[in-house]
Design a protein around this motif. Structure first.
Motif, PDB file in Angstrom:
ATOM      1  N   ALA A  17      43.404  39.348  38.309  1.00  0.00           N
ATOM      2  CA  ALA A  17      43.080  40.343  37.215  1.00  0.00           C
ATOM      3  C   ALA A  17      41.545  40.339  37.002  1.00  0.00           C
ATOM      4  O   ALA A  17      41.110  41.475  36.975  1.00  0.00           O
ATOM      5  CB  ALA A  17      43.602  39.822  35.967  1.00  0.00           C
ATOM      6  N   PHE A  18      40.789  39.475  37.201  1.00  0.00           N
ATOM      7  CA  PHE A  18      39.263  39.310  36.806  1.00  0.00           C
ATOM      8  C   PHE A  18      38.708  40.038  38.067  1.00  0.00           C
ATOM      9  O   PHE A  18      37.676  40.572  37.845  1.00  0.00           O
ATOM     10  CB  PHE A  18      38.940  37.748  36.494  1.00  0.00           C
ATOM     11  CG  PHE A  18      37.368  37.898  35.968  1.00  0.00           C
ATOM     12  CD1 PHE A  18      37.124  38.843  35.010  1.00  0.00           C
ATOM     13  CD2 PHE A  18      36.561  36.808  36.499  1.00  0.00           C
ATOM     14  CE1 PHE A  18      35.811  38.645  34.411  1.00  0.00           C
ATOM     15  CE2 PHE A  18      35.159  37.126  35.867  1.00  0.00           C
ATOM     16  CZ  PHE A  18      34.794  37.769  34.566  1.00  0.00           C
ATOM     17  N   MET A  19      39.356  39.699  39.233  1.00  0.00           N
ATOM     18  CA  MET A  19      38.720  40.316  40.360  1.00  0.00           C
ATOM     19  C   MET A  19      38.653  41.787  40.275  1.00  0.00           C
ATOM     20  O   MET A  19      37.613  42.393  40.854  1.00  0.00           O
ATOM     21  CB  MET A  19      39.469  39.899  41.706  1.00  0.00           C
ATOM     22  CG  MET A  19      38.848  40.147  43.191  1.00  0.00           C
ATOM     23  SD  MET A  19      39.675  39.487  44.301  1.00  0.00           S
ATOM     24  CE  MET A  19      39.632  37.785  44.033  1.00  0.00           C
ATOM     25  N   ILE A  20      39.920  42.250  39.898  1.00  0.00           N
ATOM     26  CA  ILE A  20      39.994  43.877  39.544  1.00  0.00           C
ATOM     27  C   ILE A  20      38.968  44.282  38.330  1.00  0.00           C
ATOM     28  O   ILE A  20      38.223  45.261  38.719  1.00  0.00           O
ATOM     29  CB  ILE A  20      41.427  43.918  39.349  1.00  0.00           C
ATOM     30  CG1 ILE A  20      42.205  43.675  40.512  1.00  0.00           C
ATOM     31  CG2 ILE A  20      41.604  45.666  39.131  1.00  0.00           C
ATOM     32  CD1 ILE A  20      43.982  44.124  40.244  1.00  0.00           C
ATOM     33  N   PHE A 311      48.542  41.965  47.602  1.00  0.00           N
ATOM     34  CA  PHE A 311      48.672  43.521  47.638  1.00  0.00           C
ATOM     35  C   PHE A 311      48.208  44.323  46.571  1.00  0.00           C
ATOM     36  O   PHE A 311      47.534  45.507  46.816  1.00  0.00           O
ATOM     37  CB  PHE A 311      50.391  43.818  47.469  1.00  0.00           C
ATOM     38  CG  PHE A 311      50.862  45.186  47.384  1.00  0.00           C
ATOM     39  CD1 PHE A 311      50.920  45.910  48.302  1.00  0.00           C
ATOM     40  CD2 PHE A 311      51.229  45.606  46.024  1.00  0.00           C
ATOM     41  CE1 PHE A 311      50.988  47.256  48.368  1.00  0.00           C
ATOM     42  CE2 PHE A 311      51.643  47.092  46.034  1.00  0.00           C
ATOM     43  CZ  PHE A 311      51.658  47.987  46.904  1.00  0.00           C
ATOM     44  N   ILE A 312      48.066  43.856  45.313  1.00  0.00           N
ATOM     45  CA  ILE A 312      47.483  44.639  44.180  1.00  0.00           C
ATOM     46  C   ILE A 312      45.832  44.607  44.475  1.00  0.00           C
ATOM     47  O   ILE A 312      45.471  45.581  44.100  1.00  0.00           O
ATOM     48  CB  ILE A 312      47.799  43.574  42.715  1.00  0.00           C
ATOM     49  CG1 ILE A 312      49.359  43.850  42.454  1.00  0.00           C
ATOM     50  CG2 ILE A 312      47.030  44.406  41.878  1.00  0.00           C
ATOM     51  CD1 ILE A 312      49.959  44.975  42.349  1.00  0.00           C
ATOM     52  N   PHE A 313      45.459  43.361  45.034  1.00  0.00           N
ATOM     53  CA  PHE A 313      44.101  43.244  45.317  1.00  0.00           C
ATOM     54  C   PHE A 313      43.699  44.752  46.333  1.00  0.00           C
ATOM     55  O   PHE A 313      42.856  45.128  46.198  1.00  0.00           O
ATOM     56  CB  PHE A 313      43.459  42.108  45.796  1.00  0.00           C
ATOM     57  CG  PHE A 313      42.067  42.184  46.365  1.00  0.00           C
ATOM     58  CD1 PHE A 313      40.943  42.257  45.394  1.00  0.00           C
ATOM     59  CD2 PHE A 313      41.784  42.063  47.675  1.00  0.00           C
ATOM     60  CE1 PHE A 313      39.764  42.387  46.006  1.00  0.00           C
ATOM     61  CE2 PHE A 313      40.671  41.951  48.001  1.00  0.00           C
ATOM     62  CZ  PHE A 313      39.411  42.108  46.967  1.00  0.00           C
ATOM     63  N   VAL A 314      44.396  44.724  47.382  1.00  0.00           N
ATOM     64  CA  VAL A 314      44.285  45.624  48.462  1.00  0.00           C
ATOM     65  C   VAL A 314      44.208  46.962  47.938  1.00  0.00           C
ATOM     66  O   VAL A 314      43.727  47.974  48.085  1.00  0.00           O
ATOM     67  CB  VAL A 314      45.016  45.354  49.493  1.00  0.00           C
ATOM     68  CG1 VAL A 314      45.171  46.453  50.758  1.00  0.00           C
ATOM     69  CG2 VAL A 314      44.713  44.041  50.225  1.00  0.00           C
ATOM     70  N   LEU A 315      45.556  47.185  47.225  1.00  0.00           N
ATOM     71  CA  LEU A 315      45.804  48.510  46.536  1.00  0.00           C
ATOM     72  C   LEU A 315      44.452  49.011  45.543  1.00  0.00           C
ATOM     73  O   LEU A 315      44.152  50.026  45.581  1.00  0.00           O
ATOM     74  CB  LEU A 315      46.970  48.466  45.511  1.00  0.00           C
ATOM     75  CG  LEU A 315      47.815  49.767  45.192  1.00  0.00           C
ATOM     76  CD1 LEU A 315      47.844  50.638  46.253  1.00  0.00           C
ATOM     77  CD2 LEU A 315      48.734  49.509  44.356  1.00  0.00           C
ATOM     78  N   SER A 316      44.018  48.061  44.862  1.00  0.00           N
ATOM     79  CA  SER A 316      42.918  48.354  43.898  1.00  0.00           C
ATOM     80  C   SER A 316      41.793  48.741  44.739  1.00  0.00           C
ATOM     81  O   SER A 316      40.743  49.344  44.123  1.00  0.00           O
ATOM     82  CB  SER A 316      42.574  47.050  43.125  1.00  0.00           C
ATOM     83  OG  SER A 316      41.758  46.173  43.918  1.00  0.00           O
ATOM     84  N   GLY A 317      41.662  48.634  45.914  1.00  0.00           N
ATOM     85  CA  GLY A 317      40.432  48.910  46.860  1.00  0.00           C
ATOM     86  C   GLY A 317      40.926  50.122  47.763  1.00  0.00           C
ATOM     87  O   GLY A 317      39.872  50.966  47.952  1.00  0.00           O
ATOM     88  N   PHE A 318      42.319  50.294  47.862  1.00  0.00           N
ATOM     89  CA  PHE A 318      42.567  51.312  48.845  1.00  0.00           C
ATOM     90  C   PHE A 318      42.836  52.778  48.188  1.00  0.00           C
ATOM     91  O   PHE A 318      42.419  53.889  48.457  1.00  0.00           O
ATOM     92  CB  PHE A 318      43.647  51.081  49.607  1.00  0.00           C
ATOM     93  CG  PHE A 318      44.169  52.106  50.186  1.00  0.00           C
ATOM     94  CD1 PHE A 318      43.844  52.555  51.590  1.00  0.00           C
ATOM     95  CD2 PHE A 318      45.671  52.719  49.948  1.00  0.00           C
ATOM     96  CE1 PHE A 318      44.407  53.590  52.375  1.00  0.00           C
ATOM     97  CE2 PHE A 318      46.164  53.653  50.674  1.00  0.00           C
ATOM     98  CZ  PHE A 318      45.586  54.337  51.883  1.00  0.00           C
ATOM     99  N   LEU A 319      43.332  52.463  46.948  1.00  0.00           N
ATOM    100  CA  LEU A 319      43.609  53.854  46.159  1.00  0.00           C
ATOM    101  C   LEU A 319      42.621  54.839  45.596  1.00  0.00           C
ATOM    102  O   LEU A 319      42.622  56.062  45.872  1.00  0.00           O
ATOM    103  CB  LEU A 319      44.557  53.225  44.866  1.00  0.00           C
ATOM    104  CG  LEU A 319      45.311  54.384  43.989  1.00  0.00           C
ATOM    105  CD1 LEU A 319      46.289  55.387  44.844  1.00  0.00           C
ATOM    106  CD2 LEU A 319      45.955  54.058  42.990  1.00  0.00           C
ATOM    107  N   PRO A 320      41.485  54.061  45.087  1.00  0.00           N
ATOM    108  CA  PRO A 320      40.275  54.974  44.990  1.00  0.00           C
ATOM    109  C   PRO A 320      39.671  55.500  46.100  1.00  0.00           C
ATOM    110  O   PRO A 320      39.148  56.683  45.773  1.00  0.00           O
ATOM    111  CB  PRO A 320      39.074  53.812  44.386  1.00  0.00           C
ATOM    112  CG  PRO A 320      39.989  52.777  43.692  1.00  0.00           C
ATOM    113  CD  PRO A 320      41.184  52.710  44.593  1.00  0.00           C
TER     114      PRO A 320
END
Length: 390
Positions: A17-20, A311-320
């Motif tokens: 969470a903090f990473m995002i 998965f959530i970490f990758v998605l947070s970088g991929f989606l934008p």
């Protein structure tokens, strides 16, 4: 479950969470100091995120490694090799995605090496790539040695890294960005086109040399996890572990006098310091949740992130990056050229930024909303028992 430690799940989820949060400000030009990295030497709360994640990787190994020992060498090498290559591939995919970019109002392919500028290309290194390499080397060390030997190897790696940084770096200032010995290694092995270009000089903060020290972060996480499992949910376990964490922090501070705490070159003092803080943090969670049995309803927020962390970490970088391709006109610049915006930047400019005259507050609100957005996705996956393991 007797061996279930809810506090470790919370620790892992809170780290994600903090990473995002720190990776997604509304604007990089308006960030509160604790949410930004130290310019060079030193350590901010943001500088704890990556090592805490590596520490959590080691924690997880303590639960998985016994099963790998039972399965034998073949199963071990298959799992570790496949997982390492998969995380490496995802990391490079994330750097390359979405494979096209806007250039003069035209979508052009992002080449592995830019044919118009041979010094630019797709970056090979990154956060996921370092996680993959540290996971691999730590797994091999842990699998083939006893805990005491793994601890000794970890200490040797830190000392060797210090010697290499001091002797092979620039004699005038071996721990400076320009004098760091890892620059030469990265340029020779990875090639200039595939290195990070975000600094004033050619320097990659996730370069190859730093893996030597960062791997120890995973080893320490494993040793802490194994100690927790062996001693169980006891006050003695927590106090002993807390003392160990304090010793590591103190040792890291002492080493800082001659080998400065520095995330970007992942110094040995930084490894000890952050590992100690990770242990101390886990001790407080263990005491509050496992020993005191305090209600953890509010902490379930973080547990959801811990169910699908990578998965959530990758998605947070991929989606934008993908949504950034879907743009629309947003006025003209001072040079008369047409400006464009996309979903996430528009949301910051028109929703978050106007909330306060202090741009840092609007930027932080955007980051918090981003965390909540990915939490909803993680919660949806958890409710449907969908767990994407890598």
């Amino acid at each position: 479950m007797k061996n279930r430690f809810y506090s470790l799940d919370v620790f892992r989820g809170a780290t994600v969470a903090f990473m995002i949060l720190v990776n997604n400000p509304g604007t990089w030009s308006a960030i509160f100091p604790p949410l930004d990295h130290a310019p060079w030497h030193g350590c901010t709360p943001t500088d704890l995120v990556f090592p805490f994640f590596l520490f959590a990787v080691g924690n997880a190994m303590a639960f998985v490694m016994p099963r790998l020992h039972e399965a034998g060498d073949k199963a071990f090498w298959k799992k570790v090799t496949v997982r390492t290559l998969l995380i490496l591939a995802i990391g490079i995919f994330l750097n390359w995605s979405p494979f096209v970019r806007w250039e003069n109002d035209v979508l052009v392919f992002k080449h592995w090496v830019n044919p118009d500028n041979r010094l630019n290309g797709i970056r090979i290194t990154g956060v996921l790539q370092r996680i993959a390499l540290c996971y691999f080397f730590a797994s091999v060390i842990i699998y083939y040695t006893k805990p005491k030997v793994a601890a000794i190897i970890g200490a040797v790696l830190l000392l060797v890294y210090w010697v290499l940084a001091y002797t092979l770096g620039d004699a005038a200032d071996p721990y400076s960005m320009a004098g760091y010995f890892g620059n030469t290694i990265d340029q020779a092995v990875l090639g200039v086109p595939h290195l990070y270009k975000g600094e004033k000089i050619l320097f990659d903060p996730e370069g190859l040399a730093g893996v030597l020290s960062a791997t120890v972060e995973v080893i320490v996480g494993y040793l802490a996890g194994k100690f927790i499992i062996q001693r169980g949910k006891t006050f003695e376990m927590v106090t002993t572990l807390l003392l160990a964490g304090c010793v590591l922090v103190f040792t890291g501070y002492c080493w800082d006098m001659v080998f400065p705490i520095n995330k970007k070159i992942w110094t040995s003092s930084y490894t000890l310091y952050t590992s100690g803080l990770a242990i101390i943090t886990i001790c407080f969670l263990l005491y509050w949740i496992e020993l005191k049995g305090k209600p953890a309803k509010g902490l379930k927020f973080f547990e959801v992130f811990g169910k699908n962390p990578l998965f959530i970490f990758v998605l947070s970088g991929f989606l934008p990056r993908v949504l950034g391709l879907l743009r629309w006109p947003s006025g003209t610049g001072s040079d008369g050229k047409q400006l464009y915006t996309s979903a996430f930047p528009w949301f910051y400019e028109h929703i978050c930024k106007p909330l306060s005259s202090n741009l840092k507050i609007g930027s932080l609100i955007y980051a918090i909303i981003t965390v909540l957005f990915y939490w909803m996705l993680a919660y949806w996956l958890d409710r449907r028992k969908i767990y994407i393991k890598v």
